[in-house]
Design a protein around this motif. Sequence first.
Motif, mmCIF file in Angstrom:
data_model
loop_
_atom_site.group_PDB
_atom_site.id
_atom_site.type_symbol
_atom_site.label_atom_id
_atom_site.label_comp_id
_atom_site.label_asym_id
_atom_site.label_seq_id
_atom_site.Cartn_x
_atom_site.Cartn_y
_atom_site.Cartn_z
ATOM 1 N N ARG A 174 43.329 48.042 37.381
ATOM 2 C CA ARG A 174 44.145 48.186 36.180
ATOM 3 C C ARG A 174 43.233 47.889 34.992
ATOM 4 O O ARG A 174 42.507 46.900 34.995
ATOM 5 N N ARG A 189 40.926 42.064 32.265
ATOM 6 C CA ARG A 189 41.728 42.108 33.490
ATOM 7 C C ARG A 189 41.036 42.740 34.690
ATOM 8 O O ARG A 189 41.471 42.543 35.813
ATOM 9 N N GLY A 202 34.705 38.769 39.954
ATOM 10 C CA GLY A 202 33.688 37.790 39.598
ATOM 11 C C GLY A 202 33.300 37.997 38.144
ATOM 12 O O GLY A 202 34.161 38.216 37.289
ATOM 13 N N ASP A 203 32.001 37.962 37.852
ATOM 14 C CA ASP A 203 31.594 38.127 36.454
ATOM 15 C C ASP A 203 31.312 39.583 36.083
ATOM 16 O O ASP A 203 30.791 39.863 35.011
ATOM 17 N N MET A 252 29.824 39.790 45.592
ATOM 18 C CA MET A 252 30.893 39.549 44.621
ATOM 19 C C MET A 252 32.130 39.020 45.361
ATOM 20 O O MET A 252 32.320 39.328 46.533
ATOM 21 N N PRO A 253 32.979 38.235 44.667
ATOM 22 C CA PRO A 253 34.195 37.773 45.333
ATOM 23 C C PRO A 253 35.032 38.973 45.804
ATOM 24 O O PRO A 253 35.086 39.987 45.105
ATOM 25 N N GLU A 304 37.805 40.308 45.544
ATOM 26 C CA GLU A 304 39.083 40.317 44.809
ATOM 27 C C GLU A 304 39.304 41.673 44.151
ATOM 28 O O GLU A 304 39.232 41.813 42.941
ATOM 29 N N TYR A 305 39.525 42.702 44.985
ATOM 30 C CA TYR A 305 39.784 44.035 44.436
ATOM 31 C C TYR A 305 40.664 44.872 45.348
ATOM 32 O O TYR A 305 41.105 44.379 46.364
ATOM 33 N N GLN A 346 28.497 32.208 43.319
ATOM 34 C CA GLN A 346 29.837 32.618 42.893
ATOM 35 C C GLN A 346 30.815 32.751 44.067
ATOM 36 O O GLN A 346 31.933 32.231 44.022
ATOM 37 N N THR A 347 30.376 33.435 45.111
ATOM 38 C CA THR A 347 31.292 33.688 46.236
ATOM 39 C C THR A 347 31.633 32.389 46.975
ATOM 40 O O THR A 347 32.726 32.255 47.508
ATOM 41 N N PHE A 362 34.166 30.578 44.896
ATOM 42 C CA PHE A 362 35.400 31.355 45.023
ATOM 43 C C PHE A 362 36.149 30.946 46.290
ATOM 44 O O PHE A 362 37.375 30.865 46.300
ATOM 45 N N PHE A 368 49.347 41.341 34.814
ATOM 46 C CA PHE A 368 48.029 41.484 34.187
ATOM 47 C C PHE A 368 47.116 42.407 34.996
ATOM 48 O O PHE A 368 46.328 43.167 34.438
ATOM 49 N N THR A 369 47.227 42.340 36.316
ATOM 50 C CA THR A 369 46.301 43.093 37.172
ATOM 51 C C THR A 369 47.010 44.076 38.103
ATOM 52 O O THR A 369 46.371 44.615 39.008
ATOM 53 N N LEU A 370 48.308 44.299 37.899
ATOM 54 C CA LEU A 370 49.064 45.168 38.813
ATOM 55 C C LEU A 370 48.652 46.630 38.657
ATOM 56 O O LEU A 370 48.744 47.195 37.570
ATOM 57 N N PRO A 420 45.286 42.958 42.973
ATOM 58 C CA PRO A 420 44.222 42.096 43.481
ATOM 59 C C PRO A 420 44.478 40.606 43.220
ATOM 60 O O PRO A 420 43.859 39.767 43.856
ATOM 61 N N ARG A 421 45.333 40.280 42.254
ATOM 62 C CA ARG A 421 45.661 38.871 42.025
ATOM 63 C C ARG A 421 47.177 38.689 42.021
ATOM 64 O O ARG A 421 47.782 38.257 41.041
ATOM 65 N N GLN A 474 41.209 32.388 39.071
ATOM 66 C CA GLN A 474 40.592 33.278 38.088
ATOM 67 C C GLN A 474 40.387 32.557 36.761
ATOM 68 O O GLN A 474 39.328 32.635 36.145
ATOM 69 N N TYR A 513 32.114 32.341 35.841
ATOM 70 C CA TYR A 513 31.771 33.723 35.469
ATOM 71 C C TYR A 513 31.140 33.764 34.071
ATOM 72 O O TYR A 513 30.135 34.438 33.849
ATOM 73 N N ASP A 542 27.638 32.372 34.131
ATOM 74 C CA ASP A 542 26.668 33.305 34.717
ATOM 75 C C ASP A 542 26.380 34.476 33.783
ATOM 76 O O ASP A 542 25.255 34.955 33.695
ATOM 77 N N LYS A 543 27.415 34.953 33.111
ATOM 78 C CA LYS A 543 27.285 36.180 32.339
ATOM 79 C C LYS A 543 26.570 35.961 31.008
ATOM 80 O O LYS A 543 25.751 36.769 30.603
#
Lengths: 280, 346
Positions: free
Chosen positions: A243, A253, A257-258, A276-277, A279-280, B224-225, B228, B281-283, B290-291, B300, B308, B311-312
């Motif tokens: 999305r 959104r 991860g980052d 990467m996590p 989460e997708y 990161q993972t 997580f 938010f993520t639908l 995913p969340r 998150q 995140y 790191d970024k």
Amino acid sequence: MKNPYLPYPVRIDKIITETEDRNLRTFRFVFLNSKDEEKFSYTPGQFAELSIAGKGESPIGIASSPTEKGHVTFTVNKVGLVTTRLHNMKEGDVMGIRGPLGNWYPWEEMEGKNVVIIGGGFAFTTLRSSIIYMLHPENRPRFKDISVVYGARNPGMLLYKDELAEWEQRDDIHMHITVDGTDDPDWKYNIGFVPTITEQKITSADNAIAIVCGPPIMIKFTQPVLEKVGFPPERIILSLEMRMKCGIGMCGRCNIGDKFVCKDGPVFSLAQLKNMPPEY
Amino acid sequence: MTKKIYTKKEWMEVLKGLADTYKIFVPVRDGDFHTFKALDETKIPDFDFKNTQLSPKSLVYPQSERMFEYTLDENAPDANIIKESKKDYSPQAIVGIRPCDAHAFQIVKPNFDNPEYQDPWWIQRYESTTFVGLGCNDPGSTCFCTSVGGGPFSEKGLDVLLYDLGDTFLAKALTDKGETFLEKAQGGKEADEKAINAGEGLAAGAADKIEVRVHTDKLKDKVQTELFDAPFWDDVAFACINCGICTYLCPTCWCFDIQDEMVGKQGDRIRNWDSCMFPLFTLHGSGHNPRSKKVQRVRQRFMHKLKYYVDKHNNGVQCSGCGRCVRNCPANIDIRQICELMNVEC
């Protein structure tokens, strides 16, 4: 300051109903200001936001190839507010396109290699862009063998049927079209799920790179098949969906991860995704 | 750089005088809380406060903002064409902003202003704003700015820093914008050695009052993972009711939604603050999400702020230590504890 949220105005030039359930249509757009076409310079694998005043925006993969001049096309599934409105629009109507957005398939890396394209359902759009791009006489010498496995639920659900038939006739691309099932006695191609047909037809990973685009379930079962044939994760390329709103990594959104699917993706190698996590 | 001293009474007059040059925002008492409001005859600035309930982030990044406008009237030559709206970017000054909230704009900046894309609205409003900070003589019990790269008298992101010396304000210009502001701030007198020393003394004393230490040093080196998949997320998320107040009050939360709104045939494209706490938010259009689970959304929020972002952007954590989320969470979720868990665990 260039406003990255402002869509280019376009006119719907042609609408093609692709599938028998009429839920997938291809929209061909022409830019109202011809200069915008130059600004909308894209590479196969990228997407754009289709923007309809009063409804909103929807991120859709670009189905045309940059080698096709004068227009840009998208194949859209009717799902929500924007795409339903789009399906009710007619040729000549005015709307907007914002982009191109995201990264693209690794064309430089693919040069001099065998290319395996695996697609399922309506995720075939940016793969169509890629095939048209590679088959262009200027580009074809840059790639070795091109093999395509493309599957849909049944023959009526395949996209771009005329082009598929045309590619079947060519000897510079190996097509493996398949359907999950059919009662059509004249069906002359494969029957079986995409992972099964991939296992039968794609037998070598030598100097090859695989691009996989399809529903999560297809990706899940195709991945081990490719790994068995010998594709390392670095040479399995996937295009993800999320999305999205802004398309430029700001609204927050579509992250995994980052990384943002809209800006750092949508194209990732399996090797990248493994770090990467999930989460997708 | 200019250093001036104003009596408090004089300062109120100075602010009124600045109204010709700037739209001035000041903290005003509003019920039990303080909030930033545009200064006019009806408002009494009140600089005797810990911090405002809402951060002044909306003064640069409004909660709802018109992006574009259009008409669907087919008789209009520009029907269905999305056009930019006229905006007012005349100079504004936020007077009395706390150093943590000014630092927050610095944290948010790389999201809206980076080499690839520039958000024109955020940038223009940010650039038209002069940040006149007020140092914290007496930081609150939930404050932890000193752990996240700030401090009660931090100058990060400020153009002027004010020191409350009791009966007077010591005003120190920090940038060219700040110099201009003090130039226009008619009155006051040049600060003497005594006042400057008093200010420095206050600043040193205030930093010592913040006893809480949150450790962020190991966040960067974590995988990161692995973070997580850390075992504590279920416990962390257990009490959360997904109300979203933390994201709403947070001066460094920037997520937004884009919506089209129509009145008759006239429409606007609007962006609104959004929150990662909400499942919508993520639908995806397909129904996939995913969340979809609370624990995923809570993870998150903290992963974004404390991993995140780290790191970024290589710019520390995405938190200015203002403590609003700690004070206002109905379930007592405390980012300081979670940061410690993340910094240690794995």
